[in-house]
Design an enzyme around this catalytic site. Structure first.
Site, PDB file in Angstrom:
ATOM      1  N   ASP A 100      45.116  53.388  41.250  1.00 58.01           N
ATOM      2  CA  ASP A 100      44.522  52.133  40.782  1.00 58.01           C
ATOM      3  C   ASP A 100      44.044  52.222  39.334  1.00 58.01           C
ATOM      4  O   ASP A 100      44.334  51.369  38.510  1.00 58.01           O
ATOM      5  CB  ASP A 100      43.355  51.763  41.702  1.00 58.01           C
ATOM      6  CG  ASP A 100      42.684  50.472  41.321  1.00 58.01           C
ATOM      7  OD1 ASP A 100      41.876  50.482  40.366  1.00 58.01           O
ATOM      8  OD2 ASP A 100      42.957  49.441  41.955  1.00 58.01           O
TER       9      ASP A 100
ATOM     10  N   LEU B   5      37.244  40.187  38.218  1.00 56.83           N
ATOM     11  CA  LEU B   5      36.568  40.173  36.924  1.00 56.83           C
ATOM     12  C   LEU B   5      37.555  39.822  35.809  1.00 56.83           C
ATOM     13  O   LEU B   5      38.642  40.412  35.729  1.00 56.83           O
ATOM     14  CB  LEU B   5      35.947  41.550  36.671  1.00 56.83           C
ATOM     15  CG  LEU B   5      35.059  41.707  35.437  1.00 56.83           C
ATOM     16  CD1 LEU B   5      33.781  40.876  35.595  1.00 56.83           C
ATOM     17  CD2 LEU B   5      34.700  43.178  35.230  1.00 56.83           C
TER      18      LEU B   5
ATOM     19  N   SER C 253      39.524  42.582  43.819  1.00 51.72           N
ATOM     20  CA  SER C 253      38.592  43.308  42.968  1.00 51.72           C
ATOM     21  C   SER C 253      37.166  42.767  43.143  1.00 51.72           C
ATOM     22  O   SER C 253      36.666  42.719  44.261  1.00 51.72           O
ATOM     23  CB  SER C 253      39.061  43.230  41.503  1.00 51.72           C
ATOM     24  OG  SER C 253      38.393  44.168  40.708  1.00 51.72           O
ATOM     25  N   GLN C 254      36.511  42.372  42.055  1.00 56.73           N
ATOM     26  CA  GLN C 254      35.155  41.830  42.164  1.00 56.73           C
ATOM     27  C   GLN C 254      35.098  40.667  43.147  1.00 56.73           C
ATOM     28  O   GLN C 254      34.084  40.454  43.817  1.00 56.73           O
ATOM     29  CB  GLN C 254      34.658  41.377  40.790  1.00 56.73           C
ATOM     30  CG  GLN C 254      33.281  40.736  40.815  1.00 56.73           C
ATOM     31  CD  GLN C 254      32.801  40.348  39.428  1.00 56.73           C
ATOM     32  OE1 GLN C 254      32.339  41.191  38.664  1.00 56.73           O
ATOM     33  NE2 GLN C 254      32.913  39.069  39.089  1.00 56.73           N
TER      34      GLN C 254
ATOM     35  N   HIS D  63      45.686  48.830  38.911  1.00 56.20           N
ATOM     36  CA  HIS D  63      44.752  47.796  39.356  1.00 56.20           C
ATOM     37  C   HIS D  63      45.261  46.379  39.094  1.00 56.20           C
ATOM     38  O   HIS D  63      45.185  45.519  39.967  1.00 56.20           O
ATOM     39  CB  HIS D  63      43.390  47.994  38.668  1.00 56.20           C
ATOM     40  CG  HIS D  63      42.310  47.136  39.243  1.00 56.20           C
ATOM     41  ND1 HIS D  63      41.816  47.317  40.512  1.00 56.20           N
ATOM     42  CD2 HIS D  63      41.647  46.071  38.719  1.00 56.20           C
ATOM     43  CE1 HIS D  63      40.878  46.409  40.751  1.00 56.20           C
ATOM     44  NE2 HIS D  63      40.764  45.648  39.694  1.00 56.20           N
TER      45      HIS D  63
END
Length: 291
Positions: A213, A34, A100-101, A272
């Site tokens: 994270d 993202l 991630s996404q 993250h």
């Protein structure tokens, strides 16, 4: 044999060795997360090419920055078109590394591509079974996390990618995020059996995450709904007990486990945004699966 001829032969030998090495490693395709884009993965690309010289590394340049909030099925469709065109040129297969996404997008890709030749699916700090935490306060500051479903679980909310993998409370009017529903095959969704077969074409599933994270939450699952949030440090044996979709093997997780093709790598002290630029993460969790 004179010196010039010896030098020429040595040079040809070096060229042959370099060519062999470059052909020995499969291409790596990266799907960003993202608000990300290719520029965020320059360090990771350098890590890969240093450890595996000659590797072709491509961060797919689609839905960068703010465009990454577009609906995930739309993104899956367009990433599929771009990825399949490249995979058709790689007879020996390739690796898919998704952050991630991007990990959710890749789960969709591997489910809908019937003839893919992906070997390692490396999921880097991705909410594969959904997200439930305080991260969306940045987007919806007025809502407590227990109320975000009221925004996400409607037709308008489901036009945002981040709402399509929100895994919180449901309502009698809307049973949850549609994309996530089909990917984990929850009780309210009927899943296509060919999606399972497609997903099982991978040779290795690598799940990477850790407790520091700060974005993907929960970092480890303690509920029936979230046994494999890509940040698990729980054992697969624990997942077996808590995961109905493991026991029923609806998308192939149990089969992959029985094949010995699930690897979990937990790293502490990694935020993250650091996962794709941390050399220790690369060495401990990623490097060995890119051969």
């Amino acid at each position: 044999m004179d010196k010039s001829m010896v030098c020429s032969l040595l040079f040809l030998l070096l060229l042959c060795c370099a060519s062999y090495i470059s052909q020995a490693y499969k291409p790596v395709f990266i799907v960003h997360g993202l608000f990300d884009g290719p520029k965020e993965f320059k360090t990771l690309t350098k890590f890969i090419q240093k450890s595996h010289p000659g590797t072709e590394v491509t961060t797919l340049d689609l839905y960068d920055g703010l465009l990454s909030v577009k609906p995930l099925w739309t993104q899956v469709r367009d990433f599929r078109a771009k990825l399949e065109a490249r995979l058709n040129q790689t007879k020996e297969g390739a690796h898919l590394l998704c952050f991630s996404q991007g990990g959710v997008i890749c789960r969709g890709l591997l489910s809908v591509m019937p003839n893919h030749n992906i070997h390692s699916f490396i999921s880097l700090s991705a909410p594969l079974a959904g997200q439930y935490g305080n991260y969306l306060k940045k987007v919806f500051p007025k809502y407590l996390k227990k109320n975000i479903y009221k925004v996400c679980y409607n037709k308008l909310g489901q036009q945002l990618s981040i709402c399509q993998y929100w895994n919180g409370q449901t309502s009698k009017y809307f049973k949850g995020p549609i994309l996530l529903c089909f990917l984990i095959c929850s009780n309210v969704c009927v899943c296509a059996t060919d999606w399972r077969d497609n997903f099982l074409r991978i040779k290795k599933l690598v799940l990477i995450g850790g407790p520091d994270d700060g974005v993907i939450t929960p970092w480890q699952s303690r509920s029936v709904l979230l046994p494999l949030v890509l940040k698990v440090s729980i054992t697969m044996e624990t997942s077996k007990v808590r995961s109905s979709y493991y026991r029923s093997d609806v998308f192939g997780l149990k089969t992959l486990d029985f094949r010995g093709d699930v690897s979990m790598c937990v790293q502490s002290g990694v935020a993250h945004v650091q996962w794709h630029s941390d050399s220790t993460v690369f060495t401990n969790c990623i490097q060995d699966w890119l051969t």
